[in-house]
Motif scaffolding. Structure first.
Motif, PDB file in Angstrom:
ATOM      1  N   GLN A 395      76.662  -7.834 -63.141  1.00 62.58           N
ATOM      2  CA  GLN A 395      77.707  -8.163 -62.169  1.00 62.58           C
ATOM      3  C   GLN A 395      77.318  -9.412 -61.379  1.00 62.58           C
ATOM      4  O   GLN A 395      76.141  -9.693 -61.164  1.00 62.58           O
ATOM      5  CB  GLN A 395      77.928  -6.993 -61.214  1.00 62.58           C
ATOM      6  N   ALA A 396      78.320 -10.146 -60.924  1.00 61.85           N
ATOM      7  CA  ALA A 396      78.078 -11.371 -60.168  1.00 61.85           C
ATOM      8  C   ALA A 396      77.822 -11.040 -58.702  1.00 61.85           C
ATOM      9  O   ALA A 396      78.420 -10.125 -58.131  1.00 61.85           O
ATOM     10  CB  ALA A 396      79.260 -12.318 -60.294  1.00 61.85           C
ATOM     11  N   GLY A 397      76.946 -11.791 -58.103  1.00 58.57           N
ATOM     12  CA  GLY A 397      76.641 -11.660 -56.683  1.00 58.57           C
ATOM     13  C   GLY A 397      75.861 -12.878 -56.228  1.00 58.57           C
ATOM     14  O   GLY A 397      75.608 -13.814 -57.006  1.00 58.57           O
ATOM     15  N   GLU A 398      75.469 -12.875 -54.962  1.00 60.14           N
ATOM     16  CA  GLU A 398      74.746 -14.017 -54.407  1.00 60.14           C
ATOM     17  C   GLU A 398      73.258 -13.916 -54.729  1.00 60.14           C
ATOM     18  O   GLU A 398      72.633 -12.873 -54.571  1.00 60.14           O
ATOM     19  CB  GLU A 398      74.931 -14.087 -52.889  1.00 60.14           C
ATOM     20  N   ILE A 399      72.678 -15.043 -55.163  1.00 62.19           N
ATOM     21  CA  ILE A 399      71.232 -15.096 -55.401  1.00 62.19           C
ATOM     22  C   ILE A 399      70.511 -15.170 -54.055  1.00 62.19           C
ATOM     23  O   ILE A 399      70.848 -16.001 -53.202  1.00 62.19           O
ATOM     24  CB  ILE A 399      70.841 -16.330 -56.229  1.00 62.19           C
ATOM     25  N   VAL A 400      69.526 -14.299 -53.865  1.00 60.58           N
ATOM     26  CA  VAL A 400      68.630 -14.395 -52.715  1.00 60.58           C
ATOM     27  C   VAL A 400      67.212 -14.445 -53.266  1.00 60.58           C
ATOM     28  O   VAL A 400      66.899 -13.822 -54.281  1.00 60.58           O
ATOM     29  CB  VAL A 400      68.805 -13.217 -51.726  1.00 60.58           C
ATOM     30  N   VAL A 401      66.339 -15.233 -52.603  1.00 60.93           N
ATOM     31  CA  VAL A 401      64.992 -15.430 -53.136  1.00 60.93           C
ATOM     32  C   VAL A 401      63.944 -15.264 -52.043  1.00 60.93           C
ATOM     33  O   VAL A 401      64.146 -15.667 -50.892  1.00 60.93           O
ATOM     34  CB  VAL A 401      64.830 -16.811 -53.811  1.00 60.93           C
ATOM     35  N   HIS A 402      62.820 -14.678 -52.442  1.00 62.85           N
ATOM     36  CA  HIS A 402      61.644 -14.554 -51.595  1.00 62.85           C
ATOM     37  C   HIS A 402      60.470 -15.127 -52.375  1.00 62.85           C
ATOM     38  O   HIS A 402      60.271 -14.796 -53.546  1.00 62.85           O
ATOM     39  CB  HIS A 402      61.379 -13.086 -51.255  1.00 62.85           C
ATOM     40  N   GLY A 403      59.704 -16.015 -51.749  1.00 59.74           N
ATOM     41  CA  GLY A 403      58.556 -16.594 -52.438  1.00 59.74           C
ATOM     42  C   GLY A 403      57.837 -17.580 -51.541  1.00 59.74           C
ATOM     43  O   GLY A 403      58.314 -17.946 -50.462  1.00 59.74           O
ATOM     44  N   ARG A 404      56.685 -18.038 -52.007  1.00 55.25           N
ATOM     45  CA  ARG A 404      55.856 -18.926 -51.189  1.00 55.25           C
ATOM     46  C   ARG A 404      56.438 -20.328 -51.056  1.00 55.25           C
ATOM     47  O   ARG A 404      56.017 -21.104 -50.200  1.00 55.25           O
ATOM     48  CB  ARG A 404      54.442 -18.999 -51.780  1.00 55.25           C
ATOM     49  N   ALA A 420      70.512 -18.206 -42.555  1.00 51.88           N
ATOM     50  CA  ALA A 420      70.041 -18.491 -43.909  1.00 51.88           C
ATOM     51  C   ALA A 420      69.207 -17.367 -44.502  1.00 51.88           C
ATOM     52  O   ALA A 420      68.984 -17.342 -45.715  1.00 51.88           O
ATOM     53  CB  ALA A 420      69.232 -19.786 -43.926  1.00 51.88           C
ATOM     54  N   PHE A 421      68.745 -16.431 -43.667  1.00 52.43           N
ATOM     55  CA  PHE A 421      67.813 -15.418 -44.156  1.00 52.43           C
ATOM     56  C   PHE A 421      68.348 -14.001 -43.957  1.00 52.43           C
ATOM     57  O   PHE A 421      69.154 -13.742 -43.074  1.00 52.43           O
ATOM     58  CB  PHE A 421      66.460 -15.556 -43.460  1.00 52.43           C
ATOM     59  N   ILE A 422      67.847 -13.124 -44.801  1.00 53.04           N
ATOM     60  CA  ILE A 422      68.195 -11.710 -44.731  1.00 53.04           C
ATOM     61  C   ILE A 422      66.930 -10.915 -45.072  1.00 53.04           C
ATOM     62  O   ILE A 422      66.083 -11.393 -45.846  1.00 53.04           O
ATOM     63  CB  ILE A 422      69.330 -11.359 -45.727  1.00 53.04           C
ATOM     64  N   GLU A 423      66.770  -9.742 -44.481  1.00 52.62           N
ATOM     65  CA  GLU A 423      65.611  -8.908 -44.789  1.00 52.62           C
ATOM     66  C   GLU A 423      65.995  -7.810 -45.769  1.00 52.62           C
ATOM     67  O   GLU A 423      66.989  -7.106 -45.576  1.00 52.62           O
ATOM     68  CB  GLU A 423      65.036  -8.288 -43.514  1.00 52.62           C
ATOM     69  N   ILE A 424      65.188  -7.682 -46.834  1.00 59.48           N
ATOM     70  CA  ILE A 424      65.373  -6.628 -47.837  1.00 59.48           C
ATOM     71  C   ILE A 424      64.004  -6.033 -48.134  1.00 59.48           C
ATOM     72  O   ILE A 424      63.057  -6.773 -48.446  1.00 59.48           O
ATOM     73  CB  ILE A 424      65.995  -7.171 -49.147  1.00 59.48           C
ATOM     74  N   ASP A 425      63.893  -4.732 -48.026  1.00 61.48           N
ATOM     75  CA  ASP A 425      62.624  -4.041 -48.305  1.00 61.48           C
ATOM     76  C   ASP A 425      61.462  -4.648 -47.524  1.00 61.48           C
ATOM     77  O   ASP A 425      60.337  -4.777 -48.034  1.00 61.48           O
ATOM     78  CB  ASP A 425      62.305  -4.077 -49.814  1.00 61.48           C
ATOM     79  N   GLY A 426      61.739  -5.062 -46.288  1.00 63.66           N
ATOM     80  CA  GLY A 426      60.690  -5.612 -45.451  1.00 63.66           C
ATOM     81  C   GLY A 426      60.309  -7.045 -45.763  1.00 63.66           C
ATOM     82  O   GLY A 426      59.366  -7.580 -45.171  1.00 63.66           O
ATOM     83  N   ARG A 428      61.493 -11.220 -46.283  1.00 60.00           N
ATOM     84  CA  ARG A 428      62.431 -12.239 -45.803  1.00 60.00           C
ATOM     85  C   ARG A 428      62.967 -13.013 -47.014  1.00 60.00           C
ATOM     86  O   ARG A 428      62.230 -13.704 -47.695  1.00 60.00           O
ATOM     87  CB  ARG A 428      61.706 -13.176 -44.837  1.00 60.00           C
ATOM     88  N   PHE A 429      64.259 -12.880 -47.259  1.00 58.63           N
ATOM     89  CA  PHE A 429      64.905 -13.537 -48.401  1.00 58.63           C
ATOM     90  C   PHE A 429      65.804 -14.669 -47.923  1.00 58.63           C
ATOM     91  O   PHE A 429      66.529 -14.525 -46.930  1.00 58.63           O
ATOM     92  CB  PHE A 429      65.753 -12.546 -49.201  1.00 58.63           C
ATOM     93  N   LEU A 430      65.788 -15.773 -48.656  1.00 59.07           N
ATOM     94  CA  LEU A 430      66.694 -16.888 -48.415  1.00 59.07           C
ATOM     95  C   LEU A 430      68.010 -16.637 -49.128  1.00 59.07           C
ATOM     96  O   LEU A 430      68.032 -16.332 -50.331  1.00 59.07           O
ATOM     97  CB  LEU A 430      66.086 -18.193 -48.931  1.00 59.07           C
ATOM     98  N   ARG A 431      69.113 -16.759 -48.402  1.00 69.25           N
ATOM     99  CA  ARG A 431      70.436 -16.673 -49.016  1.00 69.25           C
ATOM    100  C   ARG A 431      70.795 -18.044 -49.576  1.00 69.25           C
ATOM    101  O   ARG A 431      70.910 -19.027 -48.837  1.00 69.25           O
ATOM    102  CB  ARG A 431      71.479 -16.227 -47.992  1.00 69.25           C
ATOM    103  N   THR A 432      70.972 -18.128 -50.889  1.00 72.25           N
ATOM    104  CA  THR A 432      71.212 -19.421 -51.519  1.00 72.25           C
ATOM    105  C   THR A 432      72.661 -19.884 -51.414  1.00 72.25           C
ATOM    106  O   THR A 432      72.941 -21.073 -51.498  1.00 72.25           O
ATOM    107  CB  THR A 432      70.832 -19.373 -53.007  1.00 72.25           C
ATOM    108  N   GLY A 433      73.595 -18.938 -51.282  1.00 70.79           N
ATOM    109  CA  GLY A 433      75.000 -19.301 -51.302  1.00 70.79           C
ATOM    110  C   GLY A 433      75.539 -19.534 -52.704  1.00 70.79           C
ATOM    111  O   GLY A 433      76.703 -19.892 -52.874  1.00 70.79           O
ATOM    112  N   ASP A 434      74.694 -19.326 -53.714  1.00 68.17           N
ATOM    113  CA  ASP A 434      75.118 -19.476 -55.103  1.00 68.17           C
ATOM    114  C   ASP A 434      75.323 -18.106 -55.734  1.00 68.17           C
ATOM    115  O   ASP A 434      74.525 -17.185 -55.528  1.00 68.17           O
ATOM    116  CB  ASP A 434      74.072 -20.252 -55.907  1.00 68.17           C
TER     117      ASP A 434
END
Length: 556
Positions: A395-404, A420-426, A428-434
């Motif tokens: 399914q389509a959805g927004e890409i969110v990324v966590h990384g160094r 720009a950020f959202i917390e998931i499972d503790g 910090r994820f960046l919301r890409t808008g893509d």
């Protein structure tokens, strides 16, 4: 659910990357110690060695500290075309423990003013072909604007006759009045030694600017650690070593060019063949002459390169890796590339906020029009952009990324950072808008954008920024900028304009386009201007840009 390494992860790689706890300048120090006489850069057939890059970067750092008053953490603008000076200036700023603010070489004075004011930069390193855009910003004698300017002349680094014809701005001799500034050659000749190198992995080092739904670009705060991560990741992913030669044709002010075309290669002692401006014949000649093995290119470069009727006259057999991103490569071109040079185009995905790639296709099994799989240590999810929960596979959805490699946030903009950020499972994820979907093998495919953005030849154009500039035209009462389909650029910029009543009949679309060329970077300029009587608005008075965008696409 957290993404796992797919069965198609490159066999020669571990899933995690160990990042040095050092600053970026140390990479050049190490390469210069190991390979002092090896070319770090080949600039239209003139070699610049690793020892020269290191030594001249130190002299620039010394000048910045001793004559420009640059201190640790200060932001310094870097405004040039691709050149040895760009590379040396970048590392000189880092050696001064300062922060590089790379500026798009197509930007004009109006756009530069925001970079200066927002970053607080007092010093700029600029090339003479762009100096005219800096001059209007030097009139402020208060200590809150540009105070120090170092002006570079590209031809200083043409030490032997080139086998190709470089662009005129590269061969030009020193030919501008730089009153109030210092010439690059004189800054080097002063031979100032810098103070101690104190910057650590968590200090800021690079701050590229990106726009968004608002009209003003925002500075993405990156540390030595985040930049180091994608620089080394780019090298490891395609197995680049000190024996590798790369073609660097993408602009260094862009994060992809900076990381895959400069920071990554120089960290391992590889050589870059540097082009100041795209030219398909020069690119082919350089690949042949220097046995180039790796090349990063956007799709529009490849369209031009593969359409060259003389292409088969060149020996391109040394190429083993062609990679890129920014816009999907059409399937027909992927096949033509395979038929012509027998290699695959390997696409990736990243943002200024992640200082280049978070996803890349496995080199041994790429998929066309695909973002790839999450790279080293990247936790990528696909979520419902409204409910914020993860969606089912496929399914389509927004890409969110966590990384160094994810930025610390936006410079002096806490509100935008929070959004720009959202917390998931503790985490910090960046919301890409893509928006994307993930197939059964873990590959990501772009489906749409939440962001109001136009992708023109791989350059991101933010309509709100273009609109803000266009409102400076006295004849424009209202304007809405949308994307239009373009067979060459993928998308192009279209402006729907409501004229002030006093100017109706006296201003043409060509007038508006010509004005725009003088007031904004060329890739932002509307190629299509359409005059309308009014723009549709919501009950609160907001222009319904999405409706206009959809109407435009429906008429294709």
């Amino acid at each position: 659910m957290e993404n796992a390494v797919t069965s198609h992860w490159p066999a020669h790689l571990q899933s995690s990357l160990t990042i040095p706890e050092t600053n970026l300048f140390h990479n050049v120090e190490v390469s210069a110690a190991r390979f002092p006489e090896k070319p770090a850069i080949i600039f239209y057939d003139t070699p610049i060695t690793f020892a020269q890059v290191r030594d001249e970067a130190e002299f620039i750092a010394g000048y910045l500290q001793n004559q420009c008053g640059v201190r640790a953490g200060d932001r310094v603008l870097l405004y040039m075309q691709n050149s040895p000076q760009w590379v040396i200036a970048c590392y000189g700023i880092l050696r001064a423990n300062a922060v590089v603010v790379p500026v798009n070489a197509m930007n004009t004075a109006e756009e530069l003013r925001h970079y200066v004011e927002d970053s607080g930069a007092e010093t700029v390193l600029v090339a003479q072909d762009l100096f005219r855009h800096i001059q209007p910003l030097l009139r402020n004698t208060e200590r809150n604007g540009l105070q120090h300017v170092i002006v570079a002349t590209y031809s200083d680094y043409l030490k032997q006759p080139p086998s190709v014809t470089p662009p005129d701005f590269v061969t030009a001799a020193r030919n501008v009045d730089i009153g109030g500034a210092v010439a690059w050659a004189d800054a080097l000749a002063a031979r100032y030694k810098p103070g101690a190198l104190t910057a650590g992995p968590d200090d800021l080092c690079v701050m590229p600017y990106t726009s968004g739904t608002t009209g003003k670009p925002k500075g993405c705060m990156h540390t030595h650690r985040s930049v180091m991560h994608t620089a080394l990741a780019s090298v490891r992913w395609v197995d680049i070593t000190h024996e590798t030669t790369l073609l660097t044709a993408l602009p260094l002010f862009h994060v992809t060019g900076m990381q895959s075309g400069m920071n990554g290669p120089l960290s391992c002692g590889a050589t870059i063949v540097l082009m100041s401006r795209w030219d398909r014949d020069i690119a082919a000649r350089m690949i042949e002459r220097y046995q180039v093995a790796v090349w990063s290119a956007i799709s529009t470069m490849m369209v031009d390169f593969l359409s060259n009727p003389k292409l088969r006259e060149y020996d391109l057999s040394s190429l083993r890796s062609l990679r890129g991103g920014g816009a999907a490569m059409p399937a027909a071109l992927v096949k033509k590339l395979k038929d012509t040079v027998d290699i695959d185009y390997v696409e990736g995905y990243g943002m200024s906020e992640t200082i280049s790639a978070t996803h890349f296709n496995p080199p041994q099994r790429p998929k066309a029009q695909c973002l790839g799989i999450p790279m080293f240590d990247v936790d990528a999810r696909v979520i419902d952009p409204e409910k914020l929960g993860e969606v089912a596979q496929g399914q389509a959805g927004e890409i969110v990324v966590h990384g160094r490699q994810v930025m610390q946030g936006y410079w002096r903009n806490p509100d935008a950072t929070r959004e720009a950020f959202i917390e998931i499972d503790g985490k910090r994820f960046l919301r890409t808008g893509d928006l994307a979907r993930v197939d059964e093998e873990g590959y990501y495919f772009m489906t749409d954008r939440l962001k109001r953005m136009i992708n023109a030849s791989g350059y991101k154009v933010w309509p709100a920024e273009v609109e803000a500039l266009m409102y400076q035209h006295e004849a424009i009462r209202e304007v809405c900028v949308i994307g239009a389909s373009d067979s060459r650029r993928g998308e192009t910029v279209k402006a729907l304009v409501v004229l002030d009543p006093g100017h109706v009949g006296n201003v043409t679309d060509e007038d508006i386009i010509a004005w725009a060329r003088n007031h904004m970077a060329s890739y932002k300029v509307p190629r299509i201007v359409e005059f309308v009587r009014e723009l549709p608005k919501s009950a609160s008075g907001k222009i319904l840009w999405r409706q206009l965008q959809e109407n435009s696409l429906a008429t294709l």
